[in-house]
Design an enzyme around this catalytic site. Sequence first.
Site, short mmCIF file in Angstrom:
data_model
loop_
_atom_site.label_atom_id
_atom_site.label_comp_id
_atom_site.label_asym_id
_atom_site.label_seq_id
_atom_site.Cartn_x
_atom_site.Cartn_y
_atom_site.Cartn_z
N GLY A 1 -0.73 -3.24 5.34
CA GLY A 1 -0.86 -4.64 4.94
C GLY A 1 -1.79 -4.87 3.76
O GLY A 1 -2.03 -6.00 3.37
N THR A 2 -2.31 -3.79 3.18
CA THR A 2 -3.21 -3.97 2.04
C THR A 2 -2.44 -4.08 0.72
O THR A 2 -3.03 -4.12 -0.34
CB THR A 2 -4.24 -2.82 1.95
N GLY A 3 -1.12 -4.11 0.81
CA GLY A 3 -0.34 -4.40 -0.40
C GLY A 3 0.06 -3.16 -1.19
O GLY A 3 0.29 -3.26 -2.40
N LYS A 4 0.21 -2.03 -0.52
CA LYS A 4 0.59 -0.82 -1.26
C LYS A 4 2.04 -0.93 -1.76
O LYS A 4 2.33 -0.63 -2.91
CB LYS A 4 0.42 0.41 -0.36
N THR A 5 2.93 -1.39 -0.87
CA THR A 5 4.32 -1.56 -1.28
C THR A 5 4.41 -2.61 -2.39
O THR A 5 5.13 -2.44 -3.37
CB THR A 5 5.17 -2.04 -0.07
N ASP B 1 -23.35 0.50 14.86
CA ASP B 1 -24.34 0.99 13.89
C ASP B 1 -24.92 2.33 14.32
O ASP B 1 -25.05 3.26 13.52
CB ASP B 1 -25.51 -0.01 13.77
N GLY C 1 -4.61 3.64 2.60
CA GLY C 1 -5.41 2.53 3.11
C GLY C 1 -4.67 1.88 4.25
O GLY C 1 -3.51 2.23 4.52
N PRO C 2 -5.33 0.93 4.93
CA PRO C 2 -4.73 0.33 6.12
C PRO C 2 -3.41 -0.38 5.81
O PRO C 2 -3.18 -0.77 4.66
CB PRO C 2 -5.78 -0.71 6.55
N GLU D 1 -27.99 -9.31 10.77
CA GLU D 1 -27.23 -9.14 9.51
C GLU D 1 -28.17 -9.12 8.31
O GLU D 1 -27.97 -8.34 7.37
CB GLU D 1 -26.17 -10.24 9.36
P1 ADP Z 1 1.37 -2.11 2.80
O1 ADP Z 1 2.46 -1.45 2.00
O2 ADP Z 1 0.00 -1.71 2.32
O3 ADP Z 1 1.50 -1.97 4.27
P2 ADP Z 1 2.63 -4.55 1.89
O4 ADP Z 1 2.68 -4.33 0.43
O5 ADP Z 1 3.86 -4.30 2.67
O6 ADP Z 1 1.44 -3.69 2.52
O7 ADP Z 1 2.11 -6.03 2.15
C1 ADP Z 1 2.75 -6.91 3.05
C2 ADP Z 1 2.70 -8.33 2.54
O8 ADP Z 1 1.34 -8.78 2.50
C3 ADP Z 1 3.20 -8.46 1.12
O9 ADP Z 1 4.58 -8.68 1.07
C4 ADP Z 1 2.45 -9.69 0.64
O10 ADP Z 1 3.07 -10.87 1.05
C5 ADP Z 1 1.13 -9.60 1.36
N1 ADP Z 1 0.12 -8.96 0.50
C6 ADP Z 1 -0.51 -7.78 0.71
N2 ADP Z 1 -1.39 -7.52 -0.29
C7 ADP Z 1 -1.30 -8.54 -1.16
C8 ADP Z 1 -1.92 -8.85 -2.41
N3 ADP Z 1 -2.83 -8.04 -2.94
N4 ADP Z 1 -1.56 -9.99 -3.04
C9 ADP Z 1 -0.63 -10.83 -2.50
N5 ADP Z 1 -0.02 -10.59 -1.33
C10 ADP Z 1 -0.33 -9.47 -0.65
#
Ligand code: ADP
Length: 668
Positions: free
Chosen positions: A265-269, A555, A262-263, A479
């Site tokens: 910043g979506t919180g994978k790490t 679209d 996924g993109p 919309e």
């Molecule tokens: P990715 O690995 O997908 O690029 P990260 O896990 O590094 O994304 O996310 C970066 C930061 O964004 C995290 O340290 C956190 O602060 C915030 N973040 C992203 N997803 C979430 C979430 N689901 N809940 C809370 N914070 C999030």
Amino acid sequence: MSDDYQDTIDMILEAATFGELNTAMKDLHMKTRPLSAAVLVDLVVARAIGEELRDQLRRGGTKALVVEVPDGGWAEPIGDAIKSLIGDLAYVIARSSIPRGNDLNDGMLPKKLREGRVAVGVAAQPDRTLPPLLLSLAEVRVAVVAPDAEMIIEVIRKSQGGRIPKEASTLMPEMLSFDEITALIDRNGNAVETVRRIRAAIERKTGTNGSRNDSRPLPRLEDAIEYGDARTWALSLRDDIADMRKGLIGWEDIDRGCVLHGPPGTGKTLLARMLGEACGVPVVVSSIAELFANSSGYLNDVIKALRKTFDEARAKAPSILFLDEINALPNIDTVGDRNKDYWAPVIFDFYTLLDGAMSVRDGVIVIGATNRIEDIHPALLRPGRLERAIHVGAPDAAGVERIMRHHLGGDLADGDLENLAIQNVARGATGAVVMEQVRAARRLARRAGRPMVLADLEAQIVEEETRTPEELRRSAIHESGHVIAGLAVGSTLDIVSIAMSGGNGGCARLSMPTGTLVTRHQLEGVVMSLLGGRAAEQLLMGEPSQGAGGATDSDLARSTGMVASMEASLGLGHSLLFRALPEDAWQLLREPDFRRRVEKLLDELYQRTIDILHARRPALEAVVEALLKRRFLTGEEVESIIESSESVVENRESMPAQGGQRQPVATG
Ligand code: ADP
């Protein structure tokens, strides 16, 4: 000084040979260790070596024994404990790390064995650290399991006394090393403080490996609804690991890996870290792309860097190894013949390391991450390897609200965040974006020298409106057209918005429930939702604007691409011929016949969309008015507006309802 110590000191002073001095020094070392170490070691040894084996060893019935310990720090103390258990008959080799120069031999071992001594090897990685002779002779191999909460409570009770807090039973101390545990449970501490320190140490270990630019505690896996399927996977892995620790299932029964895609910043790490915390295991965070970039580019260095990463995870096993940007690993099928020879050793080594780390008992759970799943070689997703790919997308409204609350901590506790969350969904904000918004809002308040207010956060999210009333009306109609057409073909609506957001004038987030295999009927439904915007403009304003086209993600571009892929790739048009990958099918539009067929189907679908909207005109108009008034509506709000708009939506085009995946049809 107690008599006990005096005896040892005398032994040291009177030692005549180097061997005697060595024994006396060891004795002193043991006696000066914190009490907790002795208690802890006795407990784990008693658990690992049962009565029967103990007798056998004492009698010399077993000639060689290998003891595997959780980490190198345990080797010596456990070796000492076993020595005092067996007595003089024992010849113990305790190795806390791999011997330098990798010479594993022990010069004395053959002699000791000839003398009839019982050889005992103690190490965290016996096969890599103990003499091969000992390994080949060992009839018995036992594993000392890292202490669990129950054992830690026992150690605190015996070495410190006092009331032990109830929450001690929820500790997951498995990831702490021997030295850490014994340092944390010191003789003079009290139980409440010790439990708090142990918990903090565990949190630090799961949360601080690698760089986190976010100082908040981790969210809890249970609460993190925004992760959808990835959360379900993680929760089930957590339960499996708990069952494994209870001995109910084996390591081989556990799902040991996945790829999150996924993109950025979506919180994978973050998910990997949350999983580590939930399971009580350390997380090693690494990035394949960075690893390649930081080594000199010579193959040897790349391989060394890879090995170092896997070694770190294995040394901490059971552990989670998070490998970001896993798509940077070259794809052997696409690198080209000359590059193939160059990259093959790296790729081969990677798979060897991966298989090795994942297969050993109490090994490594590997989570790969990428924003380009299409570049991942199928070999990585084979059973026994990372197996499944799970999508982690931008969160929905409820997810964004949870993420906002998380980063706000206790701030704005009374503030209603729903509208702001919806606007964030409209712009496809990721968790990382939300974190930045909250941070910026906090900064704003700090500079103004006052506590944060809702307006600080609004200032980060809400964009200024520059459109004329006429343009706004058209946007609401567009919309609403997506919404009414989408709902009619069986999609569900998360939110619809006409606020300016990230350069977009509005958005409707619809998703179509599909199985893993999408049908023609469903794809046609998705195309009709996409065409709904233009169709509504035509119906209510007399003529459409150019808003449905113009960009590659517009679209019209998406509808055309989808119909082309149905025709030339998916076998869902007039022909079964496979002519291109779905994303490349539009390139065939140069061919007149193909173009005519695609155009014909698009026209048909457009006409059907107009008919749908025509039949639901009162509902369409009601949603337009509500949108103009409120700027955003949730799926539920739209449902109730439609219900009360007299137009009882009859004759919905029947769509086979299926569970499973959802086909996103977010439209701008
Ligand atoms: P990715 O690995 O997908 O690029 P990260 O896990 O590094 O994304 O996310 C970066 C930061 O964004 C995290 O340290 C956190 O602060 C915030 N973040 C992203 N997803 C979430 C979430 N689901 N809940 C809370 N914070 C999030």
